[in-house]
Motif scaffolding. Sequence first.
Motif, PDB file in Angstrom:
ATOM      1  N   LYS B  43       0.823  -1.212   0.000  1.00 25.77           N
ATOM      2  CA  LYS B  43       0.000   0.000   0.000  1.00 25.77           C
ATOM      3  C   LYS B  43       0.858   1.263   0.000  1.00 25.77           C
ATOM      4  O   LYS B  43       0.674   2.161  -0.826  1.00 25.77           O
ATOM      5  N   THR B  44       1.805   1.300   0.936  1.00 22.15           N
ATOM      6  CA  THR B  44       2.672   2.481   1.010  1.00 22.15           C
ATOM      7  C   THR B  44       3.521   2.592  -0.254  1.00 22.15           C
ATOM      8  O   THR B  44       3.725   3.687  -0.788  1.00 22.15           O
ATOM      9  N   THR B  45       3.995   1.472  -0.725  1.00 28.66           N
ATOM     10  CA  THR B  45       4.783   1.475  -1.958  1.00 28.66           C
ATOM     11  C   THR B  45       3.979   2.082  -3.107  1.00 28.66           C
ATOM     12  O   THR B  45       4.505   2.873  -3.893  1.00 28.66           O
ATOM     13  N   GLN B  86       2.393   7.581   6.880  1.00 26.09           N
ATOM     14  CA  GLN B  86       2.110   6.574   7.896  1.00 26.09           C
ATOM     15  C   GLN B  86       2.752   6.985   9.232  1.00 26.09           C
ATOM     16  O   GLN B  86       2.112   6.936  10.266  1.00 26.09           O
TER      17      GLN B  86
HETATM   18  N1  LIG Z   1      12.561   0.760   0.432  1.00 28.29           N
HETATM   19  C1  LIG Z   1      12.337  -0.581   0.466  1.00 28.29           C
HETATM   20  N2  LIG Z   1      13.360  -1.415   0.306  1.00 28.29           N
HETATM   21  C2  LIG Z   1      13.165  -2.765   0.336  1.00 28.29           C
HETATM   22  N3  LIG Z   1      11.963  -3.335   0.501  1.00 28.29           N
HETATM   23  C3  LIG Z   1      10.906  -2.532   0.682  1.00 28.29           C
HETATM   24  C4  LIG Z   1      11.036  -1.103   0.670  1.00 28.29           C
HETATM   25  N4  LIG Z   1       9.811  -0.560   0.857  1.00 28.29           N
HETATM   26  C5  LIG Z   1       8.970  -1.594   0.991  1.00 28.29           C
HETATM   27  N5  LIG Z   1       9.614  -2.767   0.877  1.00 28.29           N
HETATM   28  C6  LIG Z   1       8.984  -4.096   0.914  1.00 28.29           C
HETATM   29  O1  LIG Z   1       7.910  -4.067   0.031  1.00 28.29           O
HETATM   30  C7  LIG Z   1       6.787  -4.734   0.568  1.00 28.29           C
HETATM   31  C8  LIG Z   1       5.597  -3.808   0.636  1.00 28.29           C
HETATM   32  O2  LIG Z   1       5.836  -2.819   1.620  1.00 28.29           O
HETATM   33  P1  LIG Z   1       4.843  -1.613   1.912  1.00 28.29           P
HETATM   34  O3  LIG Z   1       5.510  -0.725   2.907  1.00 28.29           O
HETATM   35  O4  LIG Z   1       4.397  -1.013   0.655  1.00 28.29           O
HETATM   36  O5  LIG Z   1       3.635  -2.370   2.611  1.00 28.29           O
HETATM   37  P2  LIG Z   1       2.312  -1.790   3.261  1.00 28.29           P
HETATM   38  O6  LIG Z   1       1.181  -2.403   2.558  1.00 28.29           O
HETATM   39  O7  LIG Z   1       2.349  -0.316   3.331  1.00 28.29           O
HETATM   40  O8  LIG Z   1       2.407  -2.413   4.733  1.00 28.29           O
HETATM   41  P3  LIG Z   1       2.013  -1.790   6.169  1.00 28.29           P
HETATM   42  O9  LIG Z   1       0.580  -2.073   6.394  1.00 28.29           O
HETATM   43  O10 LIG Z   1       2.882  -2.579   7.103  1.00 28.29           O
HETATM   44  O11 LIG Z   1       2.345  -0.361   6.143  1.00 28.29           O
HETATM   45  C9  LIG Z   1       7.219  -5.261   1.920  1.00 28.29           C
HETATM   46  O12 LIG Z   1       7.633  -6.593   1.767  1.00 28.29           O
HETATM   47  C10 LIG Z   1       8.395  -4.403   2.272  1.00 28.29           C
HETATM   48  O13 LIG Z   1       9.294  -5.093   3.088  1.00 28.29           O
END
Ligand SMILES: Nc1ncnc2c1ncn2[C@@H]1O[C@H](COP(=O)(O)OP(=O)(O)OP(=O)(O)O)[C@@H](O)[C@H]1O
Lengths: 314, 256
Positions: B43-45, B86
Amino acid sequence: MSDARRTALGLLAAFAVAVAAAPLLPRWALFLVAVALGRGLVALGLLLLIRTGLVSFGQGLFFAVGAYAAGTAGSRLHVGDAVALVLLGAVAAAAVAGVLGLLLARYRTIFFAMLSLAFSMIAYGLLVESPALGSTDGFNVHPATVAGVPFAGRAEAYAPYLLALAVAAAAALALDRFQRTHLGRLAPAVRENELRVEYMGASVRNVVHLNLVIAAALAGAGGAVTALAVGHIDPEMAYWTTSGEFVFVTIVAGTSSVAAPFAGAILLELLRSYAVQHAPNTWQLVMGATMLGIILALPGGLWSIFTRRRGARP
Amino acid sequence: MSAILETEGLVKRFGAVAAADGISVRVEEGTVVGLIGGNGAGKTTFLNLVTGHLAPTSGTVRFEGRDITGLPSRRITRLGICRSFQIPQVFASLTARENLLVGLGIVAMGRGAFVGSGLGGEPPEEVADRVLDRFHLAAHRDRPAGVLPEGVRKLLDVAMALSVKPRILLLDEPTSGVSADEKFALMDLVLGAIREERVTVLFVEHDMELVRTCTERVLAFHEGRVIADGPPAAVLEAPEVRRLVVGEPGLREGAC
Ligand SMILES: Nc1ncnc2c1ncn2[C@@H]1O[C@H](COP(=O)(O)OP(=O)(O)OP(=O)(O)O)[C@@H](O)[C@H]1O
Ligand SMILES: [Mg+2]
């Protein structure tokens, strides 16, 4: 009363008192204050950098560029007017920072400090190896004029003093104003959180670059003022210990007011002249002890004595 | 309705991990969209890719029909895409009001003003005070953001993003770090302010009740893919979503 107005009135009052006090001051004091204010201008630029989150250990470079530009224009191009020479010093230093900033603005923390130091050491090396600029000896600066009146006779002592006062007051006022503009407010924001600044729509690198140029212009003006006051310039101005002293003054004085760097610079010059007379071999010891005492007792710098008291008032 | 934001086959790989694995979504102008998914779903990505903080491995992002893939986040912000974080991203030593003035000042500079408001604009100081009032932050006006409680900082972060009048607002877990009984009040506040400005909103949320009541459409992510997209009731009932997202409360830790 708004902060801006209080600062402006404070600066104008200090300026007026200093001008009125001129006839009462001995010659050595006029000279000391002129030299101190020249250095205080460099510290004022450093204050801006520190508020942006950067510490430069190479401001001596811009100090020297300003001095050499003013000195060269005076002797080779026969520019006599002191105000024009100071402006020229500022512009020359700003131009150098405009170019070096392309690289410097990419760096932060210790890397920025070391890179600024590296540039100043290169400048020092170049000046030492330039016979046309007097190499290690430097050269004497042509006496300048203020409004057509030469720095000679009775005016010789007063002119640099008044010039330094006027430039210092104008620079402090201008910088204080700048820091209250939308652009000026970005400096502490960059220091606190670069990511958020970019996400609010501004370029962090441009902000850093601009503040580098402003700080260099102030250092260049300081170099020109110093050159005209002392009447001589040499590569020592770009040497790293000179840059170190500028950092010393800025930190010891504190960064909460644009007046602080000037107060700090005057204090340092007084301390220096006292120590050189009475304890010539322990000058470094005195400086180190002062720094230590202030860091321990007043982590916000000397100026925090004033701001702390004001903050405590209901 | 036209799409204000559209992504096509967005992929972002971190080594072996595909944090975004071919995300294609259309967000219609004026809608409130919820984005759900377990920890590490991407999601954050996705927000980082849309706002230019990360460059995608492949795929495109279009805003109002224009390709904005690869633009730096400051350019994307100026086009009208703003976000909250976040983990609140504030200026810790600046007061709450000064925090708002940073963005508002940048907007005023866009109108050519270095002090004051610029032609046809409102003075930033007045806007800041109004935003503080509307977000119930007036009591914190002159306190450094660094000393504010987590929930208040979160609100300030959202207020900063909204203050510069974006066309679309992306909120990353606006209610995390806020106590359960305050979540709805907070979302009411945020969505109320947003409705006044008629901003399109996409917000990441872990609280399914909040998603059900506050959104008109939900996107569910899992392992970098969209596994469901539709009205909240339908998405939250979908078996795959129940198995992979809703039934997985999990720990919530992580940076922007
Ligand atoms: N800068 C980065 N370098 C390496 N891996 C990353 C990076 N950012 C995210 N990831 C990986 O990408 C995947 C998605 O991460 P993301 O932060 O987008 O998840 P999310 O849905 O926002 O989760 P949450 O609910 O914990 O915030 C995860 O496996 C995370 O470890
Ligand atoms: Mg996340």
